[in-house]
Design a protein around this motif. Sequence first.
Motif, mmCIF file in Angstrom:
data_model
loop_
_atom_site.group_PDB
_atom_site.id
_atom_site.type_symbol
_atom_site.label_atom_id
_atom_site.label_comp_id
_atom_site.label_asym_id
_atom_site.label_seq_id
_atom_site.Cartn_x
_atom_site.Cartn_y
_atom_site.Cartn_z
ATOM 1 N N SER A 1 -38.035 52.217 21.326
ATOM 2 C CA SER A 1 -38.132 51.180 20.286
ATOM 3 C C SER A 1 -37.207 50.006 20.601
ATOM 4 O O SER A 1 -37.551 48.860 20.331
ATOM 5 C CB SER A 1 -37.827 51.760 18.903
ATOM 6 O OG SER A 1 -36.510 52.225 18.881
ATOM 7 N N LEU A 2 -36.045 50.317 21.218
ATOM 8 C CA LEU A 2 -35.140 49.244 21.621
ATOM 9 C C LEU A 2 -35.823 48.353 22.651
ATOM 10 O O LEU A 2 -35.780 47.126 22.597
ATOM 11 C CB LEU A 2 -33.844 49.839 22.201
ATOM 12 C CG LEU A 2 -32.760 48.802 22.547
ATOM 13 C CD1 LEU A 2 -32.131 48.244 21.274
ATOM 14 C CD2 LEU A 2 -31.701 49.414 23.439
ATOM 15 N N PHE A 3 -36.485 49.009 23.604
ATOM 16 C CA PHE A 3 -37.200 48.304 24.658
ATOM 17 C C PHE A 3 -38.286 47.401 24.058
ATOM 18 O O PHE A 3 -38.455 46.249 24.440
ATOM 19 C CB PHE A 3 -37.826 49.335 25.614
ATOM 20 C CG PHE A 3 -38.609 48.709 26.718
ATOM 21 C CD1 PHE A 3 -37.960 48.001 27.737
ATOM 22 C CD2 PHE A 3 -39.994 48.804 26.763
ATOM 23 C CE1 PHE A 3 -38.688 47.425 28.752
ATOM 24 C CE2 PHE A 3 -40.714 48.223 27.768
ATOM 25 C CZ PHE A 3 -40.055 47.532 28.789
ATOM 26 N N ARG B 1 -40.268 41.960 22.537
ATOM 27 C CA ARG B 1 -40.741 41.005 21.543
ATOM 28 C C ARG B 1 -39.912 39.723 21.597
ATOM 29 O O ARG B 1 -40.445 38.620 21.578
ATOM 30 C CB ARG B 1 -40.621 41.639 20.149
ATOM 31 C CG ARG B 1 -41.882 41.458 19.332
ATOM 32 C CD ARG B 1 -41.787 42.209 18.045
ATOM 33 N NE ARG B 1 -42.165 43.598 18.202
ATOM 34 C CZ ARG B 1 -41.896 44.551 17.278
ATOM 35 N NH1 ARG B 1 -41.195 44.240 16.202
ATOM 36 N NH2 ARG B 1 -42.299 45.773 17.458
ATOM 37 N N TRP B 2 -38.590 39.867 21.703
ATOM 38 C CA TRP B 2 -37.700 38.696 21.783
ATOM 39 C C TRP B 2 -37.977 37.875 23.026
ATOM 40 O O TRP B 2 -38.018 36.662 23.007
ATOM 41 C CB TRP B 2 -36.229 39.153 21.785
ATOM 42 C CG TRP B 2 -35.721 39.304 20.391
ATOM 43 C CD1 TRP B 2 -35.480 40.471 19.730
ATOM 44 C CD2 TRP B 2 -35.410 38.247 19.482
ATOM 45 N NE1 TRP B 2 -35.042 40.218 18.461
ATOM 46 C CE2 TRP B 2 -34.990 38.854 18.283
ATOM 47 C CE3 TRP B 2 -35.441 36.861 19.564
ATOM 48 C CZ2 TRP B 2 -34.618 38.113 17.167
ATOM 49 C CZ3 TRP B 2 -35.074 36.116 18.459
ATOM 50 C CH2 TRP B 2 -34.671 36.755 17.278
ATOM 51 N N GLU C 1 -44.584 57.219 13.102
ATOM 52 C CA GLU C 1 -44.902 58.271 14.063
ATOM 53 C C GLU C 1 -46.228 58.904 13.707
ATOM 54 O O GLU C 1 -47.087 59.107 14.559
ATOM 55 C CB GLU C 1 -43.827 59.372 13.987
ATOM 56 C CG GLU C 1 -42.669 59.286 14.942
ATOM 57 C CD GLU C 1 -42.987 58.962 16.390
ATOM 58 O OE1 GLU C 1 -43.422 59.883 17.132
ATOM 59 O OE2 GLU C 1 -42.793 57.789 16.794
ATOM 60 N N ALA C 2 -46.406 59.196 12.385
ATOM 61 C CA ALA C 2 -47.607 59.877 11.912
ATOM 62 C C ALA C 2 -48.843 59.028 12.185
ATOM 63 O O ALA C 2 -49.871 59.548 12.635
ATOM 64 C CB ALA C 2 -47.487 60.156 10.405
ATOM 65 N N ASP C 3 -48.718 57.697 11.942
ATOM 66 C CA ASP C 3 -49.861 56.795 12.192
ATOM 67 C C ASP C 3 -50.317 56.862 13.642
ATOM 68 O O ASP C 3 -51.503 56.861 13.943
ATOM 69 C CB ASP C 3 -49.468 55.344 11.881
ATOM 70 C CG ASP C 3 -49.595 55.030 10.398
ATOM 71 O OD1 ASP C 3 -50.074 55.928 9.658
ATOM 72 O OD2 ASP C 3 -49.201 53.917 9.993
#
Length: 447
Positions: free
Chosen positions: A5-7, A12-13, A88-90
Amino acid sequence: MRLTSLFKKLLRWELALFLVSGCLTLVQASDKNFFVMDGHQSTIFVEGPVARAQNVVFYVTCWVTLVIFVIVGGVMGWVTLKFKARSEADEHAEPPAQSHGNPLVEIGLIAASVLALVVIAIPTVKEIWYTHDVPGADSRAKLDEMVKGGNAYEVTAIGYQWWFKFEYPTVQIAGAGTLATANELVIPTGVPVRVNLRTDDVIHSFWVPKLAGKVDMIPNRANFLWMQADQPGYYWGQCAEYCGDSHAVMRFRVIALGPKEFNEWLDGQTQGARTVSAPIASASAVARPQFAALRNFKPNEAGITATYEVNPIKAWRDKQNPEQNENAALIAEGRKLFQTKTCVVCHTVRGHEGVGTRAPDLTHFGSRTTLAGGLLENNTEQLHRWIRDPGAVKPGNKMEFGYVDRAGKSAMAGYKKTTGFGHEWKKNITLTVEEEHALVAYLQSLK
Ligand code: CUA
């Protein structure tokens, strides 16, 4: 997991930064003309009814496709945001039940596409007929009669590798045939002009963006177009079909003049070449100009001055008058060189010695604003540049290599000649600095 998620966040930035810097670069790199889109060859800022009609089709097509782009892009964006995985579930959820689709939506989309095409087709078909039918076609009346009758003025443009010849079929000169000029097509304003399109060799294409869209010049095919200029003006034209080595530098100009000025120009053109009378004193008594060393040009160096580019129609009008401080002796010397260096074999100078028809008619060369197929401005510096080494300006041109016949033999030598196909090219014409000056003076005196 946290690393992923950090990656993603970093990515995105980075993407956002990339887009912003991209936009900034674009703004910086381009002057305001990039956004205004008004250059010499603008198809947006047009100045005649034919180009305007073509502009209408362009805008209708743009608006229709813009609407489609906004709808499709909007729906895609909305769906992407609404249905994106938020947890996560999605991400591991079962896909929803699949169905065949929706007949109403499908038929609706087909109908919308047909409608969009019809909206584009109506102006397209209308303007195709408009641009095809020359108003008052096939009239060969004189300009004043023509203006009364609402007919088109007729000219013929012939493409050569790599320059344009312009003929005026309504103007016949005793002993010399149809009036011909080169690189600069002078037309009357406010009346339709029919341009017959011919070629001497390969396929070329005639294009004056501000006046009319391009039409090809095809061997053995009698193409034509019509155009009209609203106001007196100076328009940039360009060959728009790849035609060999120097296609990119095969240019021309259209000069539109009011009827009175046009008729005066035409009268001037029917006259033979201007002769500058020799001084009463002997040639040796006339002060010889100091022949300064001539600077060399970089390959592809621009060949026009800002003064000309900013107000070309004024530059053209100025060109109609003889240069100041003409040196009659030098001009006479240039006229002799024009024969002895064999220029006369390819170039016509009506009333003087030139008789050739394979190259531009130079009878009134000094009154044109451009030379070398519209590439260079017709001034002393550029004329020197051209006659010193035409091959450096327009690679592959016939002034450099002459004409080679079917057997591969040099039928008419240029600056270089050869004894046969595959043989070495040897120097044929060389000019000393003095000779260059004399030829330049002669050519400039041909008003
Ligand atoms: Cu002629 Cu391209």
